[in-house]
Motif scaffolding. Structure first.
Motif, PDB file in Angstrom:
ATOM      1  N   LEU A  39       0.815  -1.202   0.000  1.00 12.65           N
ATOM      2  CA  LEU A  39       0.000   0.000   0.000  1.00 12.65           C
ATOM      3  C   LEU A  39       0.858   1.265   0.000  1.00 12.65           C
ATOM      4  O   LEU A  39       0.518   2.266   0.612  1.00 12.65           O
ATOM      5  CB  LEU A  39      -0.929  -0.007   1.216  1.00 12.65           C
ATOM      6  N   TYR A  40       1.977   1.243  -0.690  1.00 11.32           N
ATOM      7  CA  TYR A  40       2.839   2.399  -0.784  1.00 11.32           C
ATOM      8  C   TYR A  40       3.532   2.365  -2.137  1.00 11.32           C
ATOM      9  O   TYR A  40       3.574   1.341  -2.818  1.00 11.32           O
ATOM     10  CB  TYR A  40       3.884   2.407   0.338  1.00 11.32           C
ATOM     11  N   ASP A  41       4.077   3.497  -2.546  1.00 12.16           N
ATOM     12  CA  ASP A  41       4.876   3.587  -3.766  1.00 12.16           C
ATOM     13  C   ASP A  41       4.118   3.064  -4.982  1.00 12.16           C
ATOM     14  O   ASP A  41       4.641   2.321  -5.803  1.00 12.16           O
ATOM     15  CB  ASP A  41       6.185   2.814  -3.601  1.00 12.16           C
ATOM     16  N   TRP A  42       2.826   3.462  -5.118  1.00  9.50           N
ATOM     17  CA  TRP A  42       2.044   3.040  -6.272  1.00  9.50           C
ATOM     18  C   TRP A  42       2.553   3.737  -7.531  1.00  9.50           C
ATOM     19  O   TRP A  42       2.915   4.909  -7.494  1.00  9.50           O
ATOM     20  CB  TRP A  42       0.576   3.390  -6.084  1.00  9.50           C
ATOM     21  N   PRO A  43       2.572   3.054  -8.677  1.00  5.47           N
ATOM     22  CA  PRO A  43       2.928   3.731  -9.923  1.00  5.47           C
ATOM     23  C   PRO A  43       1.822   4.696 -10.354  1.00  5.47           C
ATOM     24  O   PRO A  43       0.670   4.565  -9.917  1.00  5.47           O
ATOM     25  CB  PRO A  43       3.069   2.581 -10.929  1.00  5.47           C
TER      26      PRO A  43
END
Length: 374
Positions: free
Chosen positions: A304-308
């Motif tokens: 749930l982090y660093d989504w493109p």
């Protein structure tokens, strides 16, 4: 008389672009990445599209702010955002079957059935006056839907699709004599052998027989436990008809995969996935035989982090196959080696104990794995 010069030899990579475009129109969406990987000339002829069936996709929609539906692809490492939005920003995404999406809207306990291609929405009869946290179908036929409450008393109700295409009123039942088994926040239910199974936190199982609806759930005497503690557990019926569970320990490790020995009614640990790939960590878990070598024998969980960055797309159906078509054009993204997956998604091999750099996640009610290959 001067001899005619021999014709110059040309290989497949020198085919004219207009001819390649004609060839591409005859191919299925799922073959486009392979064509694009041949050479730069062939890739220039591949229209911007992302086949949706290469691997299962993580369908998600934020519960704050925008409610646009997004699909994350572990293969392309891209988010694809479509115009369709959830009617209720707080709607819980429950399950999907083919191109249908089922959501549960609170506090009115309304179940919505959405066609993910056309965007049409059908509202089912309101649920009885009880808080339900799971909605599942009976299988591929999708003619019976079940809503289950695993927070208070173990309740189940069902509705049947009538011949006129409308859903019947919900039929609620619960067995007051059944002792509730402790469940994790995500304790998904699975149909196996025509029965509905609920997995408890300690490995215990609750069983519901649709032929004895008035009885509700029964708690099985066996299996008694997994044999070790786990922070997360996900249930699935495999492509080989096995009842399996994926168990995740503290901080994301270790990851155990067990299957139920239905003769001894004990959980047995699996050392290998035999080339298959598991996509889990949500209300739905999918097991697939994926042809992509670097994805085989792996367990994928959402992070749930660093989504493109999301690409705005249309979800297009052609010859029975779905693909995402960018609205503003652009080129395809084709992974050539698979080395980036370690950063893109949580990815484990069975029994792996090495913790990830970023291990903190939380249970979410707005994401599931969808399998467009079916």
């Amino acid at each position: 008389m001067e001899a005619a010069s021999p014709p110059s030899w040309r290989d497949w990579s020198s085919l004219p672009v207009d001819l390649l475009l004609l060839i591409m129109e005859q191919l299925r969406w799922s073959s486009h990445p392979s064509v694009a990987a041949v050479c730069s000339h062939w890739r220039s002829a591949v229209p911007p599209s992302y086949p949706a069936s290469i691997t299962p996709l993580l369908l998600n929609a934020t519960d704050v702010g925008t409610t646009n539906i997004r699909y994350y692809s572990p293969y392309f490492h891209n988010n694809f955002e479509v115009d369709d939005t959830l009617t209720d920003p707080g709607a819980k995404i429950c399950c999907s079957a083919a191109k249908h999406l089922t959501t549960l809207c609170t506090p009115d306990d309304v179940v919505l059935d959405t066609d993910m291609v056309s965007g049409s929405i059908r509202e089912l009869p309101c649920l009885p006056n009880s808080k339900f946290n799971f909605v599942v179908y009976d299988g591929a036929s999708r003619r019976t839907m079940y809503a289950i409450d695993t927070v208070g008393l173990l309740r189940i109700c069902r509705t049947v699709l009538k011949d006129d295409g409308e859903w019947d009123d919900w039929d609620l039942v619960y067995n007051p004599d059944v002792q509730m088994i402790p469940t994790l926040p995500i304790s998904n239910l699975v149909f196996h052998g025509g029965m509905l199974y609920l997995l408890g936190k300690d490995g215990r199982l609750a069983l519901y027989d649709p032929c004895n609806h008035d009885r509700g759930f029964d708690i099985l005497d066996k299996p008694e436990s997994f044999g070790f503690e786990t922070d997360e557990s996900y249930l699935i019926e495999s492509d080989q008809g096995e009842l399996m569970a994926i168990l995740v320990g503290r901080r994301g490790t270790p990851v155990h995969i067990v299957k139920l020995n239905e003769e001894t009614m004990k959980w047995e640990e699996m050392e290998s996935l035999q080339g298959r790939t598991l996509f889990t960590g949500t209300l739905t878990t999918v097991v697939r035989n994926v042809k992509i070598k670097w994805m085989q024998n792996k367990v994928f969980l959402p992070k749930l982090y660093d989504w493109p960055e999301a690409i705005e797309v249309n979800l297009v159906l052609r010859d029975g196959e779905l693909a995402f078509i960018p609205k503003s054009g652009g080129l395809n993204t084709v992974l050539k080696d698979g080395e980036d997956y370690k950063e893109n998604m949580w990815c484990y091999e069975p029994g792996q104990r090495q913790a990830k750099k970023f291990w903190g996640t939380k249970s979410v009610d707005y994401g599931i794995w969808v399998n467009f290959s079916t």
